[in-house]
Every structure is written in C-alpha cells, then in structure tokens.
Design a protein around this motif. Structure first.
Motif, PDB file in Angstrom:
ATOM      1  N   VAL A  56       0.851  -1.186   0.000  1.00 56.60           N
ATOM      2  CA  VAL A  56       0.000   0.000   0.000  1.00 56.60           C
ATOM      3  C   VAL A  56       0.887   1.237   0.000  1.00 56.60           C
ATOM      4  CG1 VAL A  56      -1.742   1.297   1.281  1.00 56.60           C
ATOM      5  CG2 VAL A  56      -1.795  -1.197   1.286  1.00 56.60           C
ATOM      6  N   ARG A  57       0.531   2.191  -0.838  1.00 57.97           N
ATOM      7  CA  ARG A  57       1.239   3.464  -0.882  1.00 57.97           C
ATOM      8  C   ARG A  57       0.212   4.587  -0.825  1.00 57.97           C
ATOM      9  NH1 ARG A  57       4.624   0.449   0.113  1.00 57.97           N
ATOM     10  NH2 ARG A  57       6.429  -0.138  -1.105  1.00 57.97           N
ATOM     11  N   ILE A  58       0.534   5.624  -0.092  1.00 62.53           N
ATOM     12  CA  ILE A  58      -0.293   6.825  -0.049  1.00 62.53           C
ATOM     13  C   ILE A  58       0.276   7.784  -1.089  1.00 62.53           C
ATOM     14  CG2 ILE A  58      -1.113   8.728   1.387  1.00 62.53           C
ATOM     15  CD1 ILE A  58      -2.101   5.860   2.170  1.00 62.53           C
ATOM     16  N   LEU A  59      -0.584   8.271  -1.997  1.00 65.01           N
ATOM     17  CA  LEU A  59      -0.089   9.048  -3.125  1.00 65.01           C
ATOM     18  C   LEU A  59       0.206  10.503  -2.790  1.00 65.01           C
ATOM     19  CD1 LEU A  59      -2.187   7.542  -6.035  1.00 65.01           C
ATOM     20  CD2 LEU A  59       0.123   6.971  -5.304  1.00 65.01           C
ATOM     21  N   ASP A  60      -0.538  11.107  -1.891  1.00 59.41           N
ATOM     22  CA  ASP A  60      -0.286  12.501  -1.514  1.00 59.41           C
ATOM     23  C   ASP A  60      -0.341  12.592   0.004  1.00 59.41           C
ATOM     24  OD1 ASP A  60      -0.049  15.202  -1.174  1.00 59.41           O
ATOM     25  OD2 ASP A  60      -1.756  15.745  -2.436  1.00 59.41           O
ATOM     26  N   ALA A  67      -6.025  11.269   1.471  1.00 61.53           N
ATOM     27  CA  ALA A  67      -5.168  10.997   0.315  1.00 61.53           C
ATOM     28  C   ALA A  67      -5.633   9.761  -0.441  1.00 61.53           C
ATOM     29  CB  ALA A  67      -3.728  10.796   0.776  1.00 61.53           C
ATOM     30  N   LYS A  68      -5.344   9.737  -1.726  1.00 60.57           N
ATOM     31  CA  LYS A  68      -5.624   8.542  -2.530  1.00 60.57           C
ATOM     32  C   LYS A  68      -4.659   7.435  -2.124  1.00 60.57           C
ATOM     33  CE  LYS A  68      -7.921  10.161  -6.628  1.00 60.57           C
ATOM     34  NZ  LYS A  68      -9.222   9.621  -6.312  1.00 60.57           N
ATOM     35  N   THR A  69      -5.156   6.212  -2.201  1.00 58.60           N
ATOM     36  CA  THR A  69      -4.375   5.039  -1.841  1.00 58.60           C
ATOM     37  C   THR A  69      -4.087   4.222  -3.090  1.00 58.60           C
ATOM     38  OG1 THR A  69      -5.487   4.963   0.290  1.00 58.60           O
ATOM     39  CG2 THR A  69      -4.367   2.967  -0.406  1.00 58.60           C
ATOM     40  N   ARG A  70      -2.844   3.789  -3.228  1.00 60.43           N
ATOM     41  CA  ARG A  70      -2.470   2.902  -4.337  1.00 60.43           C
ATOM     42  C   ARG A  70      -2.114   1.549  -3.743  1.00 60.43           C
ATOM     43  NH1 ARG A  70       2.436   4.793  -7.638  1.00 60.43           N
ATOM     44  NH2 ARG A  70       3.515   4.102  -5.772  1.00 60.43           N
ATOM     45  N   VAL A  87      -6.165   2.061  -7.542  1.00 61.11           N
ATOM     46  CA  VAL A  87      -6.071   3.383  -6.917  1.00 61.11           C
ATOM     47  C   VAL A  87      -7.482   3.859  -6.594  1.00 61.11           C
ATOM     48  CG1 VAL A  87      -5.352   5.786  -7.216  1.00 61.11           C
ATOM     49  CG2 VAL A  87      -3.967   3.940  -8.196  1.00 61.11           C
ATOM     50  N   ALA A  88      -7.666   4.339  -5.379  1.00 66.17           N
ATOM     51  CA  ALA A  88      -8.977   4.850  -4.966  1.00 66.17           C
ATOM     52  C   ALA A  88      -8.808   5.707  -3.717  1.00 66.17           C
ATOM     53  CB  ALA A  88      -9.940   3.698  -4.691  1.00 66.17           C
ATOM     54  N   ASP A  89      -9.914   6.308  -3.306  1.00 69.71           N
ATOM     55  CA  ASP A  89      -9.900   7.134  -2.098  1.00 69.71           C
ATOM     56  C   ASP A  89      -9.791   6.305  -0.827  1.00 69.71           C
ATOM     57  OD1 ASP A  89     -10.075   9.541  -3.481  1.00 69.71           O
ATOM     58  OD2 ASP A  89     -12.260   9.473  -3.527  1.00 69.71           O
ATOM     59  N   ASN A  90     -10.172   5.015  -0.906  1.00 71.84           N
ATOM     60  CA  ASN A  90     -10.038   4.188   0.295  1.00 71.84           C
ATOM     61  C   ASN A  90      -9.336   2.875  -0.040  1.00 71.84           C
ATOM     62  OD1 ASN A  90     -12.002   1.830   0.174  1.00 71.84           O
ATOM     63  ND2 ASN A  90     -13.393   3.530  -0.285  1.00 71.84           N
ATOM     64  N   ILE A  91      -8.734   2.304   0.959  1.00 63.63           N
ATOM     65  CA  ILE A  91      -7.874   1.134   0.771  1.00 63.63           C
ATOM     66  C   ILE A  91      -8.650  -0.102   0.314  1.00 63.63           C
ATOM     67  CG2 ILE A  91      -7.984   0.423   3.187  1.00 63.63           C
ATOM     68  CD1 ILE A  91      -4.998  -0.290   2.959  1.00 63.63           C
ATOM     69  N   ILE A  92      -9.875  -0.260   0.766  1.00 67.06           N
ATOM     70  CA  ILE A  92     -10.653  -1.440   0.377  1.00 67.06           C
ATOM     71  C   ILE A  92     -11.021  -1.365  -1.102  1.00 67.06           C
ATOM     72  CG2 ILE A  92     -12.762  -2.769   0.794  1.00 67.06           C
ATOM     73  CD1 ILE A  92     -10.636  -2.960   3.047  1.00 67.06           C
ATOM     74  N   GLU A  93     -11.457  -0.203  -1.558  1.00 65.33           N
ATOM     75  CA  GLU A  93     -11.796  -0.054  -2.979  1.00 65.33           C
ATOM     76  C   GLU A  93     -10.555  -0.217  -3.859  1.00 65.33           C
ATOM     77  OE1 GLU A  93     -13.756   3.092  -6.157  1.00 65.33           O
ATOM     78  OE2 GLU A  93     -13.832   3.565  -4.026  1.00 65.33           O
ATOM     79  N   ALA A  94      -9.441   0.350  -3.447  1.00 65.55           N
ATOM     80  CA  ALA A  94      -8.197   0.194  -4.210  1.00 65.55           C
ATOM     81  C   ALA A  94      -7.788  -1.278  -4.254  1.00 65.55           C
ATOM     82  CB  ALA A  94      -7.092   1.045  -3.596  1.00 65.55           C
ATOM     83  N   SER A  95      -7.951  -1.970  -3.143  1.00 67.25           N
ATOM     84  CA  SER A  95      -7.627  -3.398  -3.086  1.00 67.25           C
ATOM     85  C   SER A  95      -8.550  -4.195  -4.002  1.00 67.25           C
ATOM     86  CB  SER A  95      -7.754  -3.914  -1.652  1.00 67.25           C
ATOM     87  OG  SER A  95      -6.863  -3.233  -0.806  1.00 67.25           O
ATOM     88  N   TRP A  96      -9.836  -3.869  -3.984  1.00 63.89           N
ATOM     89  CA  TRP A  96     -10.820  -4.540  -4.842  1.00 63.89           C
ATOM     90  C   TRP A  96     -10.420  -4.398  -6.309  1.00 63.89           C
ATOM     91  CZ3 TRP A  96     -14.783  -7.822  -5.000  1.00 63.89           C
ATOM     92  CH2 TRP A  96     -15.630  -7.799  -6.108  1.00 63.89           C
ATOM     93  N   LYS A  97     -10.074  -3.176  -6.717  1.00 61.81           N
ATOM     94  CA  LYS A  97      -9.693  -2.935  -8.114  1.00 61.81           C
ATOM     95  C   LYS A  97      -8.472  -3.767  -8.501  1.00 61.81           C
ATOM     96  CE  LYS A  97     -11.571   1.733  -8.506  1.00 61.81           C
ATOM     97  NZ  LYS A  97     -11.253   3.152  -8.722  1.00 61.81           N
TER      98      LYS A  97
END
Length: 114
Positions: A56-60, A67-70, A87-97
């Motif tokens: 997990v990386r925080i983009l900003d 911050a957006k999560t990658r 990449v999404a605003d939350n870690i679960i959505e970013a993980s799902w993608k």
C-alpha cells in the motif's frame, strides 16, 4: 482471541448472481477469498492462483487520511507471476480494483492459451 475479518461479495457471473462470504487474516485477504469463492465454480483455474504480495502506498501524504491510496498486488499461479494496481480514495476499494484486475489478467491469459 484474534480478530477475524470477513468479507461479503455479490457478483454476477455468466448471468447468475453469486453471493458469498469468507474470512481472512485481514479485510483484503477476506475479500480475496470471498471473490474467488464466488468465481471458482465458473472458472476452476482460479484455484491455482495465489496472492503473493500486497503493498500500500499513499499518493499525496500531505492530505493525510483524505489521500488517494495505491495498492500493488503480486499474484501467481505456479506458472507465472504478475502485478496489478488499484487506486482509490479508500484502501478497500483500491484493493478490490487490484484484485479484480489480477483475476481478469489470469482468466484472459488462460483463455489465450486454450
């Protein structure tokens, strides 16, 4: 005891609504198990697939929790290893993608081989 994460997934597969739940060693592991549980009956080759690494990386960083999560996922099936990103605003959505992209990659690759 230790906390257990559980994820519930509802997906439409070949016109059939699959509603599954699974537990895991955290929310992303549970999400991975639930998603594959819903899909493996239709796509048995997913049984060989494993999540090998998760980063997990925080983009900003200056935006703090806004911050957006990658999420970077490395997956493999014993024959090949591949990486996907969400990449999404939350870690679960970013993980799902990232998880969905990883599964789609495997299925497309398997389809090209057959």
């Amino acid at each position: 005891g230790e906390p257990v994460a559980e994820a519930t997934v509802r997906v439409r597969v070949k016109g059939i609504l699959e509603h599954t739940a699974a537990a895991g060693n955290g929310p992303v592991d549970a999400l991975d198990h639930a998603l594959r549980k819903a899909l493996e009956e239709f796509y048995p080759s997913l049984k060989s697939m494993r999540l090998l690494d998760y980063k997990v990386r925080i983009l900003d960083e200056s935006k703090g929790t806004a911050a957006k999560t990658r999420v970077l996922i490395t997956s493999g099936d014993g024959e090949e290893t591949w990486g996907t990103v969400g990449v999404a605003d939350n870690i679960i959505e970013a993980s799902w993608k990232a998880l969905v992209d990883s599964i789609e990659y495997k299925l497309r690759r398997d389809d090209r081989r057959s």
